[in-house]
Scaffold this active site. Structure first.
Site, PDB file in Angstrom:
ATOM      1  N   HIS A 198      -3.153   2.045  -1.864  1.00  0.00           N
ATOM      2  CA  HIS A 198      -4.131   2.756  -1.046  1.00  0.00           C
ATOM      3  C   HIS A 198      -5.285   1.831  -0.656  1.00  0.00           C
ATOM      4  O   HIS A 198      -5.711   1.796   0.503  1.00  0.00           O
ATOM      5  CB  HIS A 198      -4.703   3.946  -1.824  1.00  0.00           C
ATOM      6  CG  HIS A 198      -3.727   5.039  -2.111  1.00  0.00           C
ATOM      7  ND1 HIS A 198      -2.903   5.579  -1.156  1.00  0.00           N
ATOM      8  CD2 HIS A 198      -3.458   5.712  -3.266  1.00  0.00           C
ATOM      9  CE1 HIS A 198      -2.167   6.553  -1.692  1.00  0.00           C
ATOM     10  NE2 HIS A 198      -2.484   6.639  -2.976  1.00  0.00           N
TER      11      HIS A 198
ATOM     12  N   HIS B 183      -0.279   1.608  -7.723  1.00  0.00           N
ATOM     13  CA  HIS B 183      -0.218   2.695  -6.742  1.00  0.00           C
ATOM     14  C   HIS B 183      -1.553   2.801  -6.002  1.00  0.00           C
ATOM     15  O   HIS B 183      -1.592   2.861  -4.763  1.00  0.00           O
ATOM     16  CB  HIS B 183       0.103   4.009  -7.467  1.00  0.00           C
ATOM     17  CG  HIS B 183       0.016   5.227  -6.611  1.00  0.00           C
ATOM     18  ND1 HIS B 183       1.114   5.854  -6.078  1.00  0.00           N
ATOM     19  CD2 HIS B 183      -1.061   5.956  -6.189  1.00  0.00           C
ATOM     20  CE1 HIS B 183       0.735   6.906  -5.371  1.00  0.00           C
ATOM     21  NE2 HIS B 183      -0.585   6.987  -5.421  1.00  0.00           N
ATOM     22  N   GLU B 184      -2.634   2.821  -6.756  1.00  0.00           N
ATOM     23  CA  GLU B 184      -3.961   2.921  -6.141  1.00  0.00           C
ATOM     24  C   GLU B 184      -4.306   1.658  -5.363  1.00  0.00           C
ATOM     25  O   GLU B 184      -5.009   1.722  -4.348  1.00  0.00           O
ATOM     26  CB  GLU B 184      -5.014   3.182  -7.225  1.00  0.00           C
ATOM     27  CG  GLU B 184      -4.866   4.500  -7.952  1.00  0.00           C
ATOM     28  CD  GLU B 184      -4.968   5.691  -7.014  1.00  0.00           C
ATOM     29  OE1 GLU B 184      -5.756   5.620  -6.047  1.00  0.00           O
ATOM     30  OE2 GLU B 184      -4.267   6.692  -7.234  1.00  0.00           O
TER      31      GLU B 184
END
Length: 406
Positions: free
Chosen positions: A30, A26-27
């Protein structure tokens, strides 16, 4: 001592591995999107706490592994504001400081000074990565096991239950629920589970005749090997195969795999939204919400079932990998959905702020951001406490309080 070690290996370790993988990716969503837009990044961390490994690359990014494997995070340069969306005054102050320290134009490399559409894409990239990850994990799972369909054939009908009162009989084949065609018994179960107190309309094939039956699910307490002690809606009917045609397994081509994976994600989100909607309308009390304890228990139960399915070491490894792949996909969908909720401390909250900024041509005022941050943090803390309470109830630890155990 041996029991404690076994518990840690069975429940905690699989949970931490799956959670850390999903949150790290998920990170990474980003991170990669920010990198594509030229955002200056200070750190990418896997885990929290003091680092057991740390290295800075040629771009000035510190890659860190913390001793607590509970996910990860990415930190953009200059990321000092609690809500990560400085207002107009805050941006002016930050720009002046960067200009003084690094020269004119330095602010263009910082997240806050990127166009609002780029910031929105960077924030949305995390949840999108979760859905993409789930898509590929489901594709792997269904690519290996194929599409397994268990026809919704009525096997048993409990005397005195809603199904018996509706007129169900063994050997009935359910063909539609509430007007929607069903092929698999899980489709029927999913509707019944989220229809406590609501009449459910069934279309049934009984020896070639089409019948319309109506049953109202009732809540009852069950001990589920994965979820624990739960209160769930049932109509008193068991489904299972009676003829060879009731079970079908087929291999899927790449196009079918894509459709199956996307459909599974869609169905998971639909069930989640339906359940949340029923909570807000007072038809559910939210006792199915789970926190870290419940997820850890489910992870351990899945791992245990995979190990017990076949004593052969190679088969055990294969079963474990497949079941954990499916579970990780479901959890990834959940984390992606959670992060899109319009709560200021989550990605969805930031997207809400960016939506306002795109329309008003200025960031939300700092005082409103701070208030939103506090409210969002309180909401998340309350949700976590409520979910943890549910987990403890399901583990039957509060019998003296008369909860689910009564």
């Amino acid at each position: 001592m041996i029991d404690a070690v076994t518990t840690v290996l069975t429940y905690v370790v699989p949970f931490l591995l799956v959670l850390t993988l999903i949150v790290t990716l998920h990170e990474l969503g980003h991170f990669l999107t920010a990198r594509a837009f030229g955002v200056k990044i200070e750190r990418f961390a896997v885990g929290f706490g003091k680092p057991v490994f740390s290295r800075t690359d040629r771009h000035g990014v510190e890659w860190r592994v913390g001793w607590m494997p509970l996910g990860g995070y990415v930190r953009f340069a200059g990321d000092l504001d609690a809500s990560s969306v400085p207002d107009h005054a805050g941006l002016a102050e930050l720009k002046a400081r960067l200009t003084a320290e690094q020269g004119p134009g330095a602010e263009r490399d910082y997240f806050y000074f990127k166009p609002v559409w780029q910031r929105a894409l960077i924030v949305a990239a995390g949840p999108v990565t979760n859905f993409v990850l789930a898509f590929f994990l489901f594709a792997i799972y269904f690519g290996v096991v194929g599409e397994q369909v268990l026809a919704p054939r009525v096997l048993t009908v409990a005397p005195g239950g809603p199904a018996a009162a509706a007129g169900f009989q063994p050997r009935d084949l359910i063909t539609a629920v509430n007007g929607r065609t069903v092929r698999d018994s899980s489709d029927v179960t999913a509707v019944v589970m989220l229809s406590a107190g609501d009449a459910v309309h069934f279309t049934v094939d009984r020896g070639g005749r089409s019948l319309e039956l109506t049953a109202t699910p009732e809540r009852r307490i069950e001990d589920d090997p994965i979820a624990g002690r739960v209160r769930i809606a049932r109509i008193g009917m068991g489904m299972g195969p009676m003829v060879r045609e009731d079970i079908s397994i087929r291999r899927l081509n790449p196009l079918e795999l894509a459709g199956k994976s996307a459909g599974t994600i869609r169905d998971s989100l639909s069930l989640t939204l339906t359940y949340i909607g029923r909570i807000f309308t007072g038809r559910e009390n939210g006792d199915q919400l789970s926190g870290p304890l419940g997820i850890a228990r489910a992870t351990g139960a899945i791992a245990t079932q995979a190990v017990e399915a076949n004593p052969d070491p190679m088969a055990t490894v294969a079963n474990l990998l497949l079941t954990m792949t499916s579970f990780a996909a479901i959890l990834s969908v959940g984390i992606g959905f959670l992060n899109l909720l319009p709560i200021p401390v989550l990605d969805g909250g930031h997207l809400l702020f960016y939506g306002y900024e795109a329309i008003a041509k200025r960031p939300v005022a700092a005082r409103f951001q701070e208030a939103g941050y506090r409210v969002g943090l309180a909401l998340l803390a309350g949700l976590m406490l409520f979910a943890t309470w549910n987990d403890l109830q399901k583990l039957n630890l509060f019998k003296f309080l008369g909860g689910l155990s009564s």
